[in-house]
Design an enzyme around this catalytic site. Structure first.
Site, PDB file in Angstrom:
ATOM      1  N   ASN A  12      43.203  45.707  48.850  1.00 47.95           N
ATOM      2  CA  ASN A  12      43.922  45.759  50.130  1.00 47.95           C
ATOM      3  C   ASN A  12      44.365  47.204  50.324  1.00 47.95           C
ATOM      4  OD1 ASN A  12      45.640  45.585  52.281  1.00 47.95           O
ATOM      5  ND2 ASN A  12      47.176  44.304  51.251  1.00 47.95           N
ATOM      6  N   TRP A  13      43.643  47.895  51.191  1.00 53.38           N
ATOM      7  CA  TRP A  13      43.920  49.331  51.357  1.00 53.38           C
ATOM      8  C   TRP A  13      45.175  49.591  52.184  1.00 53.38           C
ATOM      9  CZ3 TRP A  13      38.508  51.947  52.601  1.00 53.38           C
ATOM     10  CH2 TRP A  13      37.610  51.639  51.569  1.00 53.38           C
ATOM     11  N   LYS A  14      45.705  48.548  52.795  1.00 56.85           N
ATOM     12  CA  LYS A  14      46.903  48.674  53.645  1.00 56.85           C
ATOM     13  C   LYS A  14      46.673  49.764  54.688  1.00 56.85           C
ATOM     14  CE  LYS A  14      49.616  46.685  49.946  1.00 56.85           C
ATOM     15  NZ  LYS A  14      50.886  46.555  49.228  1.00 56.85           N
ATOM     16  N   HIS A  98      50.293  38.430  54.492  1.00 55.93           N
ATOM     17  CA  HIS A  98      50.771  39.330  53.431  1.00 55.93           C
ATOM     18  C   HIS A  98      52.292  39.481  53.561  1.00 55.93           C
ATOM     19  CE1 HIS A  98      51.458  42.943  51.072  1.00 55.93           C
ATOM     20  NE2 HIS A  98      50.305  42.670  50.471  1.00 55.93           N
ATOM     21  N   GLU A 100      54.134  41.930  53.473  1.00 51.85           N
ATOM     22  CA  GLU A 100      54.573  43.021  54.361  1.00 51.85           C
ATOM     23  C   GLU A 100      54.548  42.567  55.813  1.00 51.85           C
ATOM     24  OE1 GLU A 100      51.822  45.841  52.722  1.00 51.85           O
ATOM     25  OE2 GLU A 100      53.005  45.880  50.880  1.00 51.85           O
ATOM     26  N   GLU A 170      51.455  36.757  45.313  1.00 57.41           N
ATOM     27  CA  GLU A 170      51.980  38.110  45.161  1.00 57.41           C
ATOM     28  C   GLU A 170      53.507  38.057  45.143  1.00 57.41           C
ATOM     29  OE1 GLU A 170      48.806  41.129  46.683  1.00 57.41           O
ATOM     30  OE2 GLU A 170      50.206  40.681  48.303  1.00 57.41           O
ATOM     31  N   GLY A 176      53.909  47.176  44.640  1.00 56.09           N
ATOM     32  CA  GLY A 176      54.172  48.607  44.771  1.00 56.09           C
ATOM     33  C   GLY A 176      55.344  49.098  43.950  1.00 56.09           C
ATOM     34  N   SER A 216      51.080  45.295  41.564  1.00 53.12           N
ATOM     35  CA  SER A 216      50.955  46.306  40.512  1.00 53.12           C
ATOM     36  C   SER A 216      49.858  45.990  39.493  1.00 53.12           C
ATOM     37  CB  SER A 216      52.299  46.529  39.815  1.00 53.12           C
ATOM     38  OG  SER A 216      53.266  46.983  40.746  1.00 53.12           O
ATOM     39  N   GLY A 237      46.588  46.606  45.533  1.00 52.33           N
ATOM     40  CA  GLY A 237      47.025  47.552  46.556  1.00 52.33           C
ATOM     41  C   GLY A 237      46.754  48.984  46.120  1.00 52.33           C
ATOM     42  N   GLY A 238      47.772  49.637  45.586  1.00 53.82           N
ATOM     43  CA  GLY A 238      47.694  51.055  45.237  1.00 53.82           C
ATOM     44  C   GLY A 238      46.462  51.430  44.421  1.00 53.82           C
TER      45      GLY A 238
HETATM   46  P1  13P Z   1      50.227  47.001  44.688  1.00 51.97           P
HETATM   47  O1  13P Z   1      48.979  46.713  43.885  1.00 51.97           O
HETATM   48  O2  13P Z   1      50.283  48.389  45.227  1.00 51.97           O
HETATM   49  O3  13P Z   1      51.460  46.558  43.978  1.00 51.97           O
HETATM   50  O4  13P Z   1      50.115  46.069  46.008  1.00 51.97           O
HETATM   51  C1  13P Z   1      49.823  44.728  45.867  1.00 51.97           C
HETATM   52  C2  13P Z   1      49.531  44.177  47.205  1.00 51.97           C
HETATM   53  O5  13P Z   1      50.414  44.063  48.048  1.00 51.97           O
HETATM   54  C3  13P Z   1      48.148  43.783  47.508  1.00 51.97           C
HETATM   55  O6  13P Z   1      48.066  43.060  48.680  1.00 51.97           O
END
Ligand code: 13P
Length: 254
Positions: A12-14, A98, A100, A170, A176, A216, A237-238
Site C-alpha cells: 500500500n503505497w499510500k 483502511h 486512515e 491492521e 507506521g 510495520s 506500507g512504508g
Molecule cells: P506500515 O507498514 O508503514 O506500518 O503501514 C501499514 C499499513 O497501513 C498498510 O496498509
C-alpha cells in the site's frame, strides 16, 4: 513455507510516488521478483500512477490494486473514482476501509460494505481492512471492535463474494509506528477473525479466506509473522516504498 492458503503480499503505497518514481519502483520489483510463483503479489499505487503502472505490470507476476474507490457507479460525485474506472487499468484488487480513511475521511462500516459490494459487482477483489486502536486494545475491547467491523464491513456479501474477498488485520497502533504485533497477538487475532467469518458465512469460506497482517511489516519480521497458521499474507506500507525491502519481505515469506 507450506501454507494452507496461498500468501498474498500487497504494498500500500499510500500518498507516495510520482509517476516516474512509481515506474522506477515497479521496474526494480519486476527485476527482483520475476521468479516468484509461491506468493500473490499486489502493488497499490496512488490513482495518478495506475495508468502508467498498469502497462508495466501487464507482462509480470505483479497484480495491480487501488487504495480506495467510490461506492457509486458514476455521476455527480466530484473527486471520486468509480469502480469501472479502475477496471480500465486492469486493477484486480481494491483496498477498502483502511484505518486512515476510517479516521480522516470518517468512513463507516456501512459505507465500506457498500464499497465491497460495488467492487464485486465489477469483479474487483476487495481487501477490507479492520483493526483496533491502542486504547481499544488496552481497554480489552479488541474482540468487540473487530466483531463490529467484520459484521458491518462485510454485511450483505454472499459466500461466493466472500471467497473473493481478502481481509487485512491492521492494528492501528502498529501502523507506521515501528511497533509490530507479536506473532502470538497476530496469530490469535487472525484466528478470532476467522472464527467470526465461520459464524457469519460457513466453515468452507472461513478455511478459504485470506487474512493479511499489516502494521510495520519489515524483512526482519516477515518470516515469523507469515509462518503463523492463520496469517495469510501482509499489507505493507512504508517498507513497500523501496525495492529492496518489499522484495525481501516477499522472499523471506516463501
Ligand atoms: P506500515 O507498514 O508503514 O506500518 O503501514 C501499514 C499499513 O497501513 C498498510 O496498509
Amino acid at each position: 513455507m507450506d501454507k494452507e492458503r496461498k500468501l498474498i503480499i500487497a504494498g500500500n503505497w499510500k500518498m507516495n510516488k510520482t509517476v516516474a518514481e512509481a515506474l522506477d519502483l515497479i521496474q526494480g520489483l519486476k527485476r527482483e521478483l520475476a521468479a516468484v510463483k509461491e506468493v500473490d503479489m499486489v502493488v497499490c499505487p496512488p490513482f495518478t500512477a495506475l495508468s502508467e503502472v498498469s502497462k508495466l505490470v501487464l507482462d509480470s507476476n505483479l497484480r495491480l490494486g487501488a487504495q480506495n474507490m467510490s461506492e457509486n457507479t458514476g455521476g455527480a460525485y466530484t473527486g471520486e473514482v468509480a469502480p469501472m474506472m479502475l477496471k480500465e487499468f486492469s486493477v484486480r484488487y481494491v483496498i477498502l476501509g483502511h484505518s486512515e480513511r476510517r479516521q480522516f475521511q470518517k468512513e463507516t462500516d456501512a459505507l465500506i460494505a457498500k464499497k465491497a459490494l460495488a467492487a464485486h459487482a465489477v469483479e474487483l477483489k476487495p481487501i477490507v481492512c479492520v483493526g483496533e486502536t491502542l486504547a481499544e486494545r488496552e481497554g480489552g475491547l479488541t474482540e468487540q471492535v473487530l466483531a463490529t467491523q467484520i459484521h458491518g464491513s462485510l454485511a450483505g456479501l454472499s459466500k461466493e463474494q466472500m471467497n473473493e474477498t481478502v481481509i487485512a488485520y491492521e492494528p492501528v497502533w502498529a501502523i507506521g509506528t515501528g511497533k509490530t504485533a507479536t506473532t502470538e497477538q497476530a496469530q490469535s487475532t487472525h484466528a478470532y477473525i476467522r472464527s467470526l467469518i465461520q459464524k457469519m458465512f460457513d466453515d468452507a469460506v472461513a478455511r478459504r479466506v485470506r487474512i493479511q497482517y499489516g502494521g510495520s511489516v519489515k524483512p526482519s519480521n516477515a518470516r515469523e509473522l507469515m509462518s503463523q497458521p492463520d496469517v495469510d499474507g501482509a499489507l505493507v506500507g512504508g517498507a513497500a516504498l523501496e525495492v529492496r525491502s518489499f522484495a525481501d519481505i516477499v522472499k523471506n515469506s516463501i
